[in-house]
Design a protein around this motif. Structure first.
Motif, mmCIF file in Angstrom:
data_model
loop_
_atom_site.group_PDB
_atom_site.id
_atom_site.type_symbol
_atom_site.label_atom_id
_atom_site.label_comp_id
_atom_site.label_asym_id
_atom_site.label_seq_id
_atom_site.Cartn_x
_atom_site.Cartn_y
_atom_site.Cartn_z
ATOM 1 N N GLU A 1 40.424 39.009 31.229
ATOM 2 C CA GLU A 1 41.513 38.875 32.177
ATOM 3 C C GLU A 1 41.064 39.560 33.586
ATOM 4 O OE1 GLU A 1 46.037 37.884 33.127
ATOM 5 O OE2 GLU A 1 45.247 38.618 31.274
ATOM 6 N N GLY A 2 40.549 38.779 34.491
ATOM 7 C CA GLY A 2 40.117 39.792 35.628
ATOM 8 C C GLY A 2 41.161 39.247 36.977
ATOM 9 N N GLN A 3 40.607 39.489 38.179
ATOM 10 C CA GLN A 3 41.329 39.159 39.391
ATOM 11 C C GLN A 3 41.287 37.738 39.376
ATOM 12 O OE1 GLN A 3 40.157 41.254 42.685
ATOM 13 N NE2 GLN A 3 41.584 40.218 44.167
ATOM 14 N N PHE A 4 40.134 37.065 39.125
ATOM 15 C CA PHE A 4 39.907 35.602 39.661
ATOM 16 C C PHE A 4 39.854 34.795 38.241
ATOM 17 C CE2 PHE A 4 38.337 38.138 42.949
ATOM 18 C CZ PHE A 4 39.196 37.651 43.826
ATOM 19 N N GLU B 1 32.546 39.153 40.007
ATOM 20 C CA GLU B 1 33.336 39.210 38.714
ATOM 21 C C GLU B 1 32.693 38.053 37.862
ATOM 22 O OE1 GLU B 1 37.730 37.662 37.267
ATOM 23 O OE2 GLU B 1 37.638 39.200 38.980
ATOM 24 N N GLU C 1 36.687 38.053 49.725
ATOM 25 C CA GLU C 1 37.197 37.594 48.354
ATOM 26 C C GLU C 1 35.914 36.671 47.965
ATOM 27 O OE1 GLU C 1 39.901 33.797 46.775
ATOM 28 O OE2 GLU C 1 40.732 35.244 48.444
ATOM 29 N N LYS D 1 39.704 34.202 33.719
ATOM 30 C CA LYS D 1 40.115 34.448 32.406
ATOM 31 C C LYS D 1 39.605 33.858 31.321
ATOM 32 C CE LYS D 1 44.188 34.140 30.923
ATOM 33 N NZ LYS D 1 45.686 34.231 30.836
ATOM 34 N N ARG E 1 34.857 37.494 44.125
ATOM 35 C CA ARG E 1 34.519 36.352 43.086
ATOM 36 C C ARG E 1 33.042 36.334 42.534
ATOM 37 N NH1 ARG E 1 38.113 32.117 42.771
ATOM 38 N NH2 ARG E 1 40.197 32.318 43.923
#
Length: 332
Positions: free
Chosen positions: A147-150, A130, A123, A152, A127
């Motif tokens: 808007e990503g996984q972690f 990103e 993770e 925005k 992170r």
């Protein structure tokens, strides 16, 4: 281009004293000054943790030539990537062509005390990737909705951008993050003293692999290494100076899950000096010292940033600039 820099030890010195050393490094001919961004130092007694962002602004105002940057900052927990993008865009305006954003996946010592859950390496890597891509997007586009996984953003704009882009360097000690550096960054950062095979057989090939996958060459990147050196005419002093930084000699297993500087200090102080010195090039002989430092140039590193462990940093800077740097430049 081969460069030689100075690592400003934020974990060891208070902000004003550290600033004096950074300014002196420029006066004595070093090419760069890099500072870490720690919320907490490696040890409680005698430890310091000045914030890197305002400190770099002060350094920018007091210098004219040297490259300045973080080695490293974590843009994934304490900071939103957009805040980092704004801060380093500002720094790039204040010190055109001199600012460098060095980033890494972080240490639990700096993040867990703020109530954050410390995730696994997978993770943290995701992170970091990103965050870097979002920072690059904010620097090149206006009104970024993401808007990503972690993370925005919604119609976010960095209004003050430098004319000369701020390069991003990725710090890594494993192949995955090192390949990422080769793919998407302007430079790679690692640290010395971990055995030559790690650099020649794992890390540098991974940088090359990542660069080639992105249609780039490894020569397109600044390959930077923090070289841990303890050089003094008195060999015993050079050896004993490393004890302040005993935490660097702890294995990952020994320090995993340690988020308290008091506990980290206890663990490191229990180490014998022979072990604390194992991460450092300790020497009182200039020729011997040069031979060991040049090995990193021979591996292919192009930017050596010297980290000295002793309390008298002015002595180190003057001694190194007189006895070591001129011959290093000749050999480079």
């Amino acid at each position: 281009m081969i460069r030689f820099g100075y690592k400003a030890s934020a974990e060891q010195f208070p902000p004003v004293e550290l600033l004096r050393y950074g300014v002196l490094a420029e006066e004595l001919g070093f090419d760069s000054v890099f500072v870490s961004d720690h919320l907490q130092p490696w040890r409680h007694d005698g430890g310091h943790a000045p914030a890197a962002l305002p400190w770099l602004g002060a350094l920018a105002a007091r210098t004219e030539r040297i490259l300045i940057g973080t080695s490293v900052l974590t843009p994934t927990f304490r900071y939103h990537p957009a805040v980092v993008a704004q801060a380093f865009a500002t720094l790039g305006c204040l010190a055109p062509g001199r600012a460098i954003l060095g980033v890494g996946s972080g240490e639990s010592l700096n993040e867990v005390p703020l109530g954050l859950e410390w995730p696994d390496g997978k993770e943290r890597f995701a992170r970091l990737k990103e965050a870097v891509l979002l920072i690059q997007k904010l620097w090149t586009e206006d009104r970024v909705t993401y808007e990503g996984q972690f993370y925005k953003t919604e119609n976010a704009t960095i209004y003050d951008k430098p004319e000369t882009p701020v390069p991003i360097y990725i710090g890594a000690s494993g192949p995955a993050a090192t390949r990422l550096a080769g793919r998407i960054s302007d430079g790679f950062i690692t640290t010395s003293g971990k055995g030559h095979a790690l650099y020649t057989d794992t890390l540098l090939p991974a940088v090359r692999e990542g660069a080639e996958k992105a249609g780039r060459k490894i020569d397109d990147l600044d390959l930077m290494i923090e070289v841990k050196v303890s050089f003094d005419d008195d060999y015993d002093k050079a050896l004993n100076d490393t004890q302040h930084w005993g935490a660097l000699a702890l294995s990952p297993d020994e320090k995993t899950g340690v988020e308290d500087p008091i506990e980290m200090q206890r663990l490191s102080d229990a180490l014998p000096v022979e072990r604390t010195a194992s991460r450092w090039i300790c020497s009182s002989d200039p020729d011997e010292h040069l031979g060991k430092v040049v090995e990193y140039l021979d591996m292919g590193f192009k930017h050596l940033v010297f980290h000295a462990p002793g309390p008298d940093q002015e002595r180190f800077l003057r001694l190194y600039s007189e006895r070591i740097l001129p011959e290093l430049r000749n050999r480079a």
